[in-house]
Each structure stands twice: as structure tokens, then as C-alpha cells.
Design a protein around this motif. Structure first.
Motif, mmCIF file in Angstrom:
data_model
loop_
_atom_site.group_PDB
_atom_site.id
_atom_site.type_symbol
_atom_site.label_atom_id
_atom_site.label_comp_id
_atom_site.label_asym_id
_atom_site.label_seq_id
_atom_site.Cartn_x
_atom_site.Cartn_y
_atom_site.Cartn_z
ATOM 1 N N ASN A 173 -50.049 13.608 -23.263
ATOM 2 C CA ASN A 173 -48.635 13.311 -23.054
ATOM 3 C C ASN A 173 -47.822 13.962 -24.170
ATOM 4 N N ARG A 174 -46.517 13.814 -24.089
ATOM 5 C CA ARG A 174 -45.650 14.519 -25.032
ATOM 6 C C ARG A 174 -45.781 13.977 -26.451
ATOM 7 N N ALA A 226 -44.975 6.230 -22.561
ATOM 8 C CA ALA A 226 -44.674 7.588 -22.093
ATOM 9 C C ALA A 226 -43.177 7.834 -22.005
ATOM 10 N N THR A 271 -36.801 10.211 -27.261
ATOM 11 C CA THR A 271 -37.213 11.251 -28.195
ATOM 12 C C THR A 271 -37.003 10.821 -29.641
ATOM 13 N N THR A 295 -38.403 14.449 -22.035
ATOM 14 C CA THR A 295 -38.888 13.511 -21.024
ATOM 15 C C THR A 295 -40.341 13.825 -20.719
ATOM 16 N N GLU A 296 -41.065 12.812 -20.284
ATOM 17 C CA GLU A 296 -42.467 13.021 -19.945
ATOM 18 C C GLU A 296 -42.612 13.926 -18.727
ATOM 19 N N GLN A 300 -44.870 17.259 -18.595
ATOM 20 C CA GLN A 300 -45.991 17.356 -17.662
ATOM 21 C C GLN A 300 -45.857 18.558 -16.732
#
Length: 343
Positions: free
Chosen positions: A122-123, A141, A145, A237-238, A242
């Protein structure tokens, strides 16, 4: 851990901290379709006087909302430079992306990014790995930020964990099959250590010149908002993260070494798109056209661009530097308008 292994780990960490790569020679590259694409499309490299690890375009967020147009989705993206491209890719949602740059170092940087995407679920994991921090275990998730920024700022790098991470990343990079020298691997390691050492305060650097006061930090770029109020960065954003991760996992973000006005790379990408029956949707040139115009080669770039199949409504994204608040403006121009200028 045995005493021998403990000493070995400490020795690797010490080498990394000292800025030297511990491997005396790189492993032999195993041919791959990804590597074949990189090599087939690339030209001999040229020189440019920047480290290219981070954008100096604070204004990159200006055009992000315009790239969410549904009529451009599913096309192809071409862009120059570092991970600013990922933010444009996340909004545009192309079916394939080519990162084209005259600097071979940019290819090496994008191999590092590719390995970091593969390393990260994930980020939060990605940002932690990029800056050598431990993976976050308590961040959802959908965390804003700002929470990711606080996490990176509040945690330091563990030399042993960084050494283990570097080993995994080097193994992943070797697996991509692109032929790399020991110096190449050393450069990749040096780039990663620069992120780890500077943290979110990292700024764009040029050879022999001090950073300008208006150059954004990685923190600034990460927290940038588009003019519609949404996060501009691909790590905002996730879902955006992705999307880029999925392209990387399918070898559909292809780094290419080449001159925009050169004899091969742009036209070879165009031929590849024609074979795939995909049309160019957006081409991010940063301010490269300024340098091409100064060198008298911009017409050659436009001629190359004319050979690339493009969608109706396709755009050029360019940065214009001057006495602006923030140092730059980022604008778009319809590709057909640019091509019409040469007729």
C-alpha cells in the motif's frame, strides 16, 4: 542470529552508510520481455546537469484535474523525469506509460521505483520503503496524506533494516533483466540512500548550483492539492497508488533512454503504440522543449511527435519557468495545435 551473521549484517550496514555498494559485481541479467522493451526502444544516453530524483515543479498540480477526462483514459502516456509522472498517470489512467529521458540515471531511478512498488502492499509501505523507514502497522489505507507525512518525520531509519531492504530491492531489480553494471547498481543504491538521508526535506539538485529557494521539497509535492481540492500526488489516495502499482506489476511502465529530438526513441515508441493499437493521450515534456529550442532541435522533436499515433484531444503537458509565484507554471496544449504549428 549467530555472531557471524550479526557481524555480516553490521558490515553491510556500514558499507551502505558509507555510500559504497557491497557487491563486487552485479548478477548476470536474465532476459525478459520488459528488458527487451527497454533496450529496443532506447537510444544512447546524453547528459543533463540535474540529479533528477525529484521534480522542481511546484506547479505540477495545476493540470491534474484536466487529466481526468474520460475521453483520454485507456490511451498511452509518455513523460520525462522522476515520479511526478506517476501523479499524471494516476489521473489519466492510461493503458501503458513510457518514461522517456535522455539521462540513463533516470532509467536507473525508475528501476528503483519499480522495485519499491513490488515491495509495497500500500502507499504507506511504499513511502516508508522509499525513505528507509519501518513499514507502518497502524495506518489505515485511507489515512490522510498528512498522517503519512507525520509517520515519516517521526521515525528514523534502522541501518540493519535498510541493509535488508536494499538486498531485496537489488534482487528485484536484477530480476527485471535490464543489463546493469556494478556502477549502475551503486548509482541506484546512492539514489535510495539520498532519499533515506534527506527524508521529506529532499529537494531538486543541479550540478554546481545551489537549490533555488522556490524548489519544493518532497513533502511539498506530496501534500500538493489540485485546484479542485483533491490530492494531486499519486500517494494522496490509495486508489491512485494502486493504479500505478498495477501498471508497474504488469510491466506497463517502461523506462526508456532517449532524446525527444533524437533519431530513434520517440519514433520507436510510436511504432510500438501502432502495433498495440493504442493512441497517445498525453506527453509530459517538463521544460525540455526550451532546451531543444535553444539547441535548434525542437523541430526534430515535433517531427518525431508527428509519427506517434495520438487520440483526438491528446495534450502536451509542459512546465514554464519564470518569475512566477512558486517558480513555474504548468500548462497543457492540444497536441493537434502543436503539430499544426509545423505546417
Amino acid at each position: 542470529m549467530t555472531s557471524v551473521l550479526r557481524h555480516a549484517a553490521l558490515a553491510v550496514a556500514a558499507l551502505l552508510a558509507a555510500g559504497r555498494h557491497p557487491a563486487p559485481a552485479p548478477p548476470a541479467a536474465v532476459p525478459s520481455a520488459f528488458a527487451d522493451q527497454v533496450l529496443a526502444l532506447s537510444e544512447p544516453p546524453g547528459y543533463f546537469d540535474t540529479d533528477n530524483l525529484i521534480s522542481n515543479e511546484r506547479s505540477y498540480a495545476d493540470v491534474v484535474p484536466a487529466l481526468a477526462r474520460t475521453d483520454l483514459r485507456g490511451g498511452a502516456y509518455i513523460g520525462v523525469g522522476p515520479d511526478q509522472n506517476f501523479s499524471y498517470i494516476a489521473r489519466l489512467q492510461p493503458s501503458i506509460a513510457f518514461i522517456l529521458d535522455i539521462r540513463r540515471d533516470n532509467l536507473l531511478l525508475h528501476l528503483l521505483f519499480k522495485a519499491l512498488f513490488a515491495e509495497s502492499a500500500n502507499r504507506g509501505d511504499y513511502l516508508a520503503a522509499l525513505f528507509g523507514r519501518p513499514p507502518p502497522v497502524d495506518l489505515p489505507a485511507a489515512a490522510p496524506t498528512e498522517r503519512l507525512v507525520r509517520y515519516i518525520d517521526d521515525h528514523g531509519a534502522d541501518p540493519r533494516a535498510v541493509a535488508a531492504l536494499r538486498t531485496r530491492l537489488d534482487a528485484a531489480i536484477a530480476g527485471y533483466g535490464v543489463p546493469l553494471s556494478a556502477d549502475d547498481l551503486g548509482t541506484i543504491g546512492r539514489f535510495h540512500r539520498t532519499f533515506i538521508t534527506a527524508g521529506l526535506d529532499l529537494r531538486f539538485q543541479t550540478a554546481g548550483r545551489q537549490p533555488q529557494p522556490w524548489y519544493p521539497t518532497y513533502r511539498d509535492l506530496l501534500l500538493a492539492a489540485a485546484n479542485d481540492g483533491t490530492p494531486a500526488n499519486f500517494l494522496g489516495t490509495e486508489a491512485a497508488f494502486q493504479f500505478v502499482k498495477s501498471l508497474e506489476a504488469r510491466d506497463l511502465v517502461i523506462p526508456v533512454v532517449g532524446d525527444l529530438a533524437g533519431p530513434r526513441a520517440v519514433r520507436a515508441i510510436g511504432a510500438d503504440l501502432a502495433r498495440r493499437r493504442v493512441r497517445l493521450a498525453a506527453f509530459y515534456t517538463s521544460n525540455v522543449e526550451f532546451y531543444l529550442a535553444r539547441a535548434g532541435t525542437r523541430d526534430a522533436f515535433v517531427a518525431n511527435l508527428a509519427a506517434v499515433p495520438h487520440a483526438r484531444g491528446a495534450v502536451i503537458i509542459r512546465a514554464v519557468f519564470g518569475r512566477f509565484d512558486g517558480g513555474s507554471r504548468t500548462v497543457t496544449q492540444p497536441l493537434d495545435e502543436l503539430l499544426g504549428e509545423r505546417r
